[in-house]
Design a protein around this motif. Sequence first.
Motif, mmCIF file in Angstrom:
data_model
loop_
_atom_site.group_PDB
_atom_site.id
_atom_site.type_symbol
_atom_site.label_atom_id
_atom_site.label_comp_id
_atom_site.label_asym_id
_atom_site.label_seq_id
_atom_site.Cartn_x
_atom_site.Cartn_y
_atom_site.Cartn_z
ATOM 1 N N HIS A 41 0.835 -1.200 0.000
ATOM 2 C CA HIS A 41 0.000 0.000 0.000
ATOM 3 C C HIS A 41 0.879 1.264 0.000
ATOM 4 O O HIS A 41 0.508 2.285 0.596
ATOM 5 N N ALA A 74 -9.271 -1.477 11.604
ATOM 6 C CA ALA A 74 -10.240 -0.661 10.865
ATOM 7 C C ALA A 74 -9.665 -0.172 9.531
ATOM 8 O O ALA A 74 -10.356 -0.183 8.513
ATOM 9 N N THR A 75 -8.399 0.258 9.531
ATOM 10 C CA THR A 75 -7.813 0.762 8.288
ATOM 11 C C THR A 75 -7.688 -0.361 7.269
ATOM 12 O O THR A 75 -7.983 -0.178 6.089
ATOM 13 N N ALA A 77 -9.508 -3.015 6.976
ATOM 14 C CA ALA A 77 -10.842 -3.318 6.435
ATOM 15 C C ALA A 77 -11.226 -2.289 5.378
ATOM 16 O O ALA A 77 -11.788 -2.628 4.333
ATOM 17 N N ALA A 78 -10.895 -1.024 5.630
ATOM 18 C CA ALA A 78 -11.219 0.026 4.653
ATOM 19 C C ALA A 78 -10.360 -0.122 3.403
ATOM 20 O O ALA A 78 -10.832 0.112 2.287
ATOM 21 N N LEU A 79 -9.091 -0.514 3.573
ATOM 22 C CA LEU A 79 -8.231 -0.760 2.404
ATOM 23 C C LEU A 79 -8.824 -1.878 1.552
ATOM 24 O O LEU A 79 -8.836 -1.803 0.325
ATOM 25 N N ASP A 81 -11.989 -2.651 1.363
ATOM 26 C CA ASP A 81 -13.167 -2.077 0.693
ATOM 27 C C ASP A 81 -12.771 -1.250 -0.530
ATOM 28 O O ASP A 81 -13.560 -1.103 -1.461
ATOM 29 N N LEU A 82 -11.564 -0.688 -0.501
ATOM 30 C CA LEU A 82 -11.095 0.123 -1.630
ATOM 31 C C LEU A 82 -10.439 -0.740 -2.706
ATOM 32 O O LEU A 82 -9.868 -0.225 -3.663
ATOM 33 N N GLU A 84 -7.905 -2.954 -2.266
ATOM 34 C CA GLU A 84 -6.514 -3.314 -2.030
ATOM 35 C C GLU A 84 -6.411 -4.775 -1.601
ATOM 36 O O GLU A 84 -7.318 -5.319 -0.967
ATOM 37 N N SER B 72 -12.963 5.290 14.001
ATOM 38 C CA SER B 72 -12.108 5.090 15.166
ATOM 39 C C SER B 72 -10.785 5.820 14.887
ATOM 40 O O SER B 72 -10.535 6.245 13.763
ATOM 41 N N ASP B 92 -9.316 6.048 11.240
ATOM 42 C CA ASP B 92 -8.675 4.839 10.728
ATOM 43 C C ASP B 92 -9.155 4.499 9.312
ATOM 44 O O ASP B 92 -8.356 4.135 8.452
ATOM 45 N N ARG B 93 -10.446 4.607 9.071
ATOM 46 C CA ARG B 93 -10.967 4.267 7.742
ATOM 47 C C ARG B 93 -10.593 5.355 6.727
ATOM 48 O O ARG B 93 -10.226 5.062 5.596
ATOM 49 N N ALA B 96 -7.217 4.969 5.191
ATOM 50 C CA ALA B 96 -7.084 4.040 4.063
ATOM 51 C C ALA B 96 -7.187 4.801 2.742
ATOM 52 O O ALA B 96 -6.435 4.533 1.797
ATOM 53 N N ILE B 99 -3.900 6.593 2.263
ATOM 54 C CA ILE B 99 -2.817 5.638 1.967
ATOM 55 C C ILE B 99 -2.897 5.215 0.496
ATOM 56 O O ILE B 99 -1.901 5.212 -0.226
ATOM 57 N N VAL B 100 -4.102 4.872 0.050
ATOM 58 C CA VAL B 100 -4.274 4.437 -1.342
ATOM 59 C C VAL B 100 -3.970 5.595 -2.297
ATOM 60 O O VAL B 100 -3.266 5.430 -3.297
ATOM 61 N N ALA B 103 -0.177 6.193 -2.430
ATOM 62 C CA ALA B 103 0.548 5.135 -3.147
ATOM 63 C C ALA B 103 0.359 5.284 -4.655
ATOM 64 O O ALA B 103 1.304 5.155 -5.430
ATOM 65 N N ARG B 104 -0.867 5.586 -5.069
ATOM 66 C CA ARG B 104 -1.126 5.677 -6.508
ATOM 67 C C ARG B 104 -0.517 6.938 -7.119
ATOM 68 O O ARG B 104 -0.005 6.905 -8.229
ATOM 69 N N LEU B 118 -11.166 5.867 -6.631
ATOM 70 C CA LEU B 118 -11.654 5.831 -5.250
ATOM 71 C C LEU B 118 -13.175 5.989 -5.230
ATOM 72 O O LEU B 118 -13.871 5.264 -4.513
ATOM 73 N N SER B 121 -14.792 2.806 -6.320
ATOM 74 C CA SER B 121 -14.718 1.790 -5.258
ATOM 75 C C SER B 121 -15.803 1.985 -4.218
ATOM 76 O O SER B 121 -16.243 1.044 -3.583
#
Lengths: 306, 306
Positions: A41, A74-75, A77-79, A81-82, A84, B72, B92-93, B96, B99-100, B103-104, B118, B121
Motif C-alpha cells: 500500500h 479498521a484501516t 478493512a477500509a483498504l 473495501d477500496l 486493495e 475510530s 482509521d478508515r 485508508a 494511503i491508497v 501510493a497511486r 476511489l 470503489s
Amino acid sequence: MNVTLLAGGVGGARLAHGLDLALGAQSLTVVVNVGDDTRLHGLDISPDIDTVVYTLAGLNDEDRGWGLRGESYATLAALRDLGEDTWFMLGDRDLATHIVRTARLRRGETLSAVTAELARSMGVRPHVVPATDDHLATFVDTPSGRLGFQEYFVGRQHADAVLGLHFEGADAARPAPGVLDALAAELVVLAPSNPFLSIEPLLAVRGVREALVAAPGRRVAVSPIVGGQAIKGPAAQILETLGHEVSALGVARIYADLVDVMVIDERDADLAGPVADLGLTVHVTDTVMGGPPGRERLARELLALA
Amino acid sequence: MNVTLLAGGVGGARLAHGLDLALGAQSLTVVVNVGDDTRLHGLDISPDIDTVVYTLAGLNDEDRGWGLRGESYATLAALRDLGEDTWFMLGDRDLATHIVRTARLRRGETLSAVTAELARSMGVRPHVVPATDDHLATFVDTPSGRLGFQEYFVGRQHADAVLGLHFEGADAARPAPGVLDALAAELVVLAPSNPFLSIEPLLAVRGVREALVAAPGRRVAVSPIVGGQAIKGPAAQILETLGHEVSALGVARIYADLVDVMVIDERDADLAGPVADLGLTVHVTDTVMGGPPGRERLARELLALA
C-alpha cells in the motif's frame, strides 16, 4: 560488557528482550535482518525490526508472535473495501509505525536513523540497527519459481519447498553505521532465528560475514532447532530441502566457521558430542524461552559464556 | 441533462448529493477545489474531494460535517505516541483513502485518475473531478503572516482575520481532464461553498474562470450567506475583512460576471431587488439544505432554472 545480537523476527526478539533484562544499563546492540522488508500500500514495512522493537518496548502480541497487543484493523478493512490486496495483516497502531517510517525515508533519512527514532519513541533502551540501510531483499526459489519473501512467507504461508535463496542487492549493500563496530563486542550472539531466512541475509551484507569470522569477542549461536523441529516457522523444512541434517547438529555445521560456542537444547543432549567434534564448545540448556523469565535466564547463561 | 457543480467541502458535498438524487442516471460532474489539499505524515490528503466522495457514497459523518461515520482513531493515537503532530483528525478508515491515494500518486497516476478510482470503489455515480491535477495550494494572509490553508483552517480554527489569499501554483495549474468540457454543461452550478476558500481557487486554475464566463449553459450560484451569516465556516468574516458586504448581495456582486442566476434564501428576500439590479435573475427559496430531502428539493429547483 558490550553484547551484540544478530536477530531475525520472533526468536531474535525474545532473546533481545532477555538480554535487555539481564544486561540492565549495559550496552546491547541488536543487528536485525532486513531481507523481509517489503512495501505494501505504498508503505515501507520492516517486519523483523518491528518485532524486535515492539518486543523490547513490551508492546508486542505475545500470543500471536507478531504485531502489537490489542490491535484493531479498521484501516485494513477500509483498504480491502477500496480494492486493495490485504493478505498481509496490518493493525491500526502498527500502521502508524509504517506511516512514520515511510514519511521519514521519503524525506531522505536512513532506515537506521528512522529505526533509532522509532525505538526511542517507544522507550527502547538497546540499539536496534538494521543490517543495512541499502536495498537487500530476500527471494525464495521454489518449485513454483522465485517468490518475494513475504509472498512466500505470509502470502503462501511458507508451504512451498525452498530450493534456494537469493538476496537481491546483497553484493552492493553496505553495513549500516554501527554494525561492524557492534561485531567487535565482547559477546556476539546469533539468535535462535531461521539460519537461512534471518541470519543468512544479515551475513550476506558486504563485510559482515568476514567481520564475524574475525570478531575478537566470544561468538555464540543458539540453535533454533530443538528435538528436530523448529520452535516456529519453516527452518526444519528448509534444512531438509537444502540437504542439511534437520537437527541442532545440522545448524551447528552451518555455523561452525562463524562461532565459538553452540548452545543446544537439553532435549538434544545426545548431539553434544558430534557438535563438539566440529571444534565448537557446546552449552546444553533449556533453549525454549517462552515468557520474560525464561528469556532472562537464557540470556544470563549466554552472558556467562563470554 | 448534463449538470456540473463547482464545489468546495460540506456545502458543495450536500448539493452534489441533492443533484445526484434529483438527476438519477443523468450526468453530473462535480468539479472540486484542491486548494485545501495537504500532506500530513507523508500522506496526500484532499479534504474537499473526500468530503464530496464520502457524502455521495453515503458514508460521511452528517453530524460532524467531515470524515466518515463511525470512525475510530487508533492509528492517530499511535502516531501521537510516536511524536507526530496530530492536530489534524484522521480516522482509521479515512486513512485508508489517504494511503491508497498517496501510493497511486507516487506510482505516477494523476489525482483525477485516483479520485475516479476511489469514487468508483465507494459506489459513487457522479464524476468527481479535481479542479487540477497540478500543484495548487491556498495560502491565507493574516495579521500573523501567511499561513498554509490547513494551518489557518484546522490548526488555528479559522480565527485569524483574512487579509488576502494566495493560490500557489495557480498560474501554471492546468484544468484536470474533463473540467473545461464540464463547464459546457446545460447547467453549471456554483455551490453554496466559501467564495474565497472554495470557489476562488477553483476559478484560479488556468482557463477555468474564462470558460465559466463564456459557458454556453445556464450558470447559477447559490449564496452561502443566509441572513448575513455563513451556514458553516468563516465566509462571513472573510467577506468583511476583504471589504465586501456580508450578505447574499455581497456574494452576488462577487459572482455577477460569472453567473446568470443568483439563488438567495427566503430570509434574504429583501435583497432580491438589489441582486436583480446587478443584471442577475434572482431565485428566492429555502437554501438551507439539511438532510437528503432538503438537498434533493433544492437540486430540483436548480434543475428547473436551466
